[in-house]
Scaffold this active site. Structure first.
Site, PDB file in Angstrom:
ATOM      1  N   HIS A 352       0.829  -1.206   0.000  1.00  0.00           N
ATOM      2  CA  HIS A 352       0.000   0.000   0.000  1.00  0.00           C
ATOM      3  C   HIS A 352       0.860   1.250   0.000  1.00  0.00           C
ATOM      4  CE1 HIS A 352       0.633   0.791   4.394  1.00  0.00           C
ATOM      5  NE2 HIS A 352       0.726  -0.529   4.455  1.00  0.00           N
ATOM      6  N   CYS A 371       2.886  -5.476   6.782  1.00  0.00           N
ATOM      7  CA  CYS A 371       2.588  -5.169   5.389  1.00  0.00           C
ATOM      8  C   CYS A 371       3.748  -4.390   4.764  1.00  0.00           C
ATOM      9  CB  CYS A 371       1.296  -4.374   5.286  1.00  0.00           C
ATOM     10  SG  CYS A 371      -0.179  -5.345   5.676  1.00  0.00           S
TER      11      CYS A 371
END
Length: 466
Positions: A352, A371
Site C-alpha cells: 500500500h 505489510c
C-alpha cells in the site's frame, strides 16, 4: 474492471488528499483554487505556503540543543547525495543469470578462503579520515581482499586513514546495506569481521532460496519484494522494469515469506485495523490519548464489524473491548495512504501507499506491522493495471487520485507476487552484495538497530499502521 465506491468525505478532506498525494503544481493549484471557492482566502494562502506540512511525518522538527555541528554537516551531505540502495540493472533476482552470478561469487570467495581468508579488524573506537590508528594497515588489507579498495599498495603500511581508504569504506558499506559514511563505526564492525567462510555459507544459503524460487516456471510478469533489502522489483519478460524502495515489518512484526496474486487495486481505501494492531497498539494508545480516534478518523464497530458504536460509551479496560473492530476512513490521514494493492493470502498482508513518506529516506526501513509500504506506488499501480481497459498510458493512477473518487479496480490479468528473504546475491559486474539478517533467519546476529541511524537524530517513531 473499475468499480466506484461512494467517497463520503468533506470537500476540504478531498483537497487535503490532493495536496498530500502530489507535489505537482497542477494538483496544488487545484487545491488552492478550491479553497478560495470555499470563501477562505487565508486558508488558501496557508495551503500554498505550507502544503507539505499536511503530510504526516513531514515538517521541520526542532532539535535545538540536540544537534552537533558534525551532525549538521553530515545531514547536509546526506541530503545532497541521493539514496543509492536499489539494485542497478535489469537482471531479476529470480533468474538463471542471478544463479550464475552467485556461483561465480562463491568461487571467488572460496579462493580467498583457500589463501587463508581476510584479516580481522579489532573493534574499538571509530576510525575516520585524517586520524591515525594502528588498525589502518589491517583495514586496508581487508578491503583490498574483498575488492573494495581498487588500488593495491601491499607495501604501504601508513597508519593514517586517508581519502582513498574513505572511498573504499563507503564502497564496502554500500555493498552491505550500511549507510556510506566512510567511517568505520559500530554498525560497520560486525559486517566487516564476518569471516570469508561465513560469507560463503551465506551465499550458499541464499543461492538455495533463489533455486527454490526457480523450482516452478517463472511467470512472464510478476512482482518480487526482497524484504531484508527493502526493495521491490516489477518484472516482465525476464527483465526488471521498475524498482521501488519499500518499508517492511519491524523485528517484532515481521513481513512473512509469501506467494500470492495481486487481484485488485483500491483507491481511497478504508483501513480495517487488524485485531493484533488493535490490541497491541490502538487500544493502549487511545487510553493515553482519548481524542486519538477522532483525530485519526477511526470508527469503532461491533464484534461483527457492522454496527458503529460511540467510543464514549466503551470501557476500554474491560475484556469486552477486545472484541470490538476498528475502521479508518479514507483520506490523507489513512494509514494505507491513497491506494491499497490487494493480494489475498493466509497472512493477510498486502502492499500500500503511506502518508509517512519521509521514512523512505532511511536506509533501514523496518517500520511496519508486517505489510509492505511502497515508494512511488502510483508508478507501480500503473504498471500493474497497464493492460486494463482505459489505462494504457502512465499517470492514470494519479488522475484517479486527483479526481477524488473512490475506485476499486479488479485486474483482468492478475499479477503474481512474492515476498522473499534474500540477504546475499551478486551483480553482473561481479560486485557481491550482502544485507543484514534483520529477522535472524540466516542465524546471524540481528543488525537492523545498527543500520542508518544518525546519532544526532532520534529514531523514527513507531506509527499505528499495517
Amino acid at each position: 474492471m473499475l468499480a466506484f465506491r461512494a467517497a463520503a468525505r468533506p470537500f476540504a478532506s478531498l483537497i487535503a488528499g490532493l495536496i498530500t498525494s502530489s507535489g505537482r503544481p497542477a494538483a496544488l493549484a487545484m487545491a488552492v483554487a478550491a479553497l478560495s471557492l470555499l470563501g477562505n482566502p487565508a486558508q488558501a494562502q496557508a495551503a500554498q505556503a505550507n502544503w507539505w506540512e499536511s503530510i504526516t511525518g513531514s515538517g521541520t522538527p526542532d532539535y535545538t540543543g540536540r544537534r552537533s555541528e558534525d551532525g549538521d554537516r553530515e545531514r547536509a551531505a546526506r541530503q545532497a547525495e541521493p539514496l543509492d540502495d536499489l539494485r542497478p540493472d535489469a537482471m531479476p533476482m529470480r533468474s538463471d543469470e542471478m544463479i550464475a552470478a552467485i556461483d561465480a561469487a562463491i568461487a571467488k570467495y572460496q579462493q580467498i578462503a583457500d589463501s587463508g581468508g581476510w584479516p580481522v579488524v579489532p573493534p574499538g573506537r571509530m576510525m575516520r579520515e585524517g586520524e591515525d590508528d594502528d588498525r589502518v594497515p589491517l583495514l586496508r588489507r581487508r578491503l583490498q581482499m574483498s575488492g573494495d579498495m581498487r588500488t593495491r599498495n601491499d607495501g604501504y603500511n601508513s597508519y593514517t586513514f586517508d581519502g582513498e581508504l574513505t572511498d573504499a569504506v563507503k564502497r564496502y558499506q554500500r555493498r552491505n546495506g550500511l549507510r556510506p559514511t566512510g567511517r568505520v563505526e559500530r554498525s560497520t564492525y560486525p559486517a566487516l569481521n564476518m569471516s570469508v567462510d561465513q560469507r560463503i555459507a551465506q551465499l550458499r544459503m541464499n543461492l538455495g532460496r533463489i533455486r527454490e524460487l526457480m523450482a516452478n516456471p517463472v511467470e512472464e510478469r510478476y512482482v518480487l519484494v526482497n524484504v531484508p533489502a527493502f526493495q521491490l522489483e516489477a518484472v516482465q519478460k525476464y527483465e526488471v522494469q521498475q524498482r521501488h524502495r519499500v518499508i517492511v515489518g519491524r523485528t517484532e512484526r515481521q513481513s512473512p515469506s509469501v506467494k500470492a496474486t495481486i487481484r485488485a487495486l483500491n483507491f481511497f481505501p478504508y483501513w480495517r485495523v487488524p485485531d493484533s494492531v488493535a490490541h497491541l497498539d490502538l487500544i493502549p494508545r487511545l487510553l493515553k490519548e482519548p481524542d486519538y480516534l477522532q483525530n485519526e478518523k477511526i470508527r469503532v464497530l461491533d464484534a461483527a464489524g457492522v454496527k458503529e458504536i460511540d467510543p464514549q460509551t466503551v470501557n476500554w479496560t474491560a475484556p469486552e473491548a477486545q472484541k470490538l473492530k476498528f475502521r479508518q476512513d479514507p483520506g490523507p490521514q489513512n494509514a494505507l495512504g491513497l491506494v491499497r494493492i490487494d493480494m489475498p493470502n493466509e497472512h493477510t498482508v498486502y502492499m500500500h501507499d503511506t502518508p509517512m513518506k519521509p521514512l523512505f529516506a532511511q536506509r533501514s526501513r523496518a517500520f511496519s506491522a508486517g505489510c509492505v509500504r511502497v515508494e512511488g506506488v502510483f508508478n507501480l499501480v500503473d504498471w500493474l493495471a497497464h493492460y486494463e481497459q482505459g489505462w494504457g498510458e502512465p499517470g492514470r493512477a494519479q488522475q484517479i487520485v486527483e479526481a477524488g473518487q473512490a475506485v476499486d479496480v479488479t485486474l483482468t490479468r492478475p499479477v503474481p507476487v512474492y515476498f522473499v528473504y534474500i540477504t546475499a546475491w551478486a551483480e553482473r559486474d561481479g560486485d557481491v552484495e550482502f544485507r543484514p539478517d534483520i529477522y535472524g533467519r540466516d542465524g546471524a546476529v540481528d543488525q537492523v538497530a545498527e543500520m542508518d541511524r544518525d546519532p544526532s537524530e532520534p529514531a523514527p517513531a513507531v506509527t499505528l499502521a499495517p
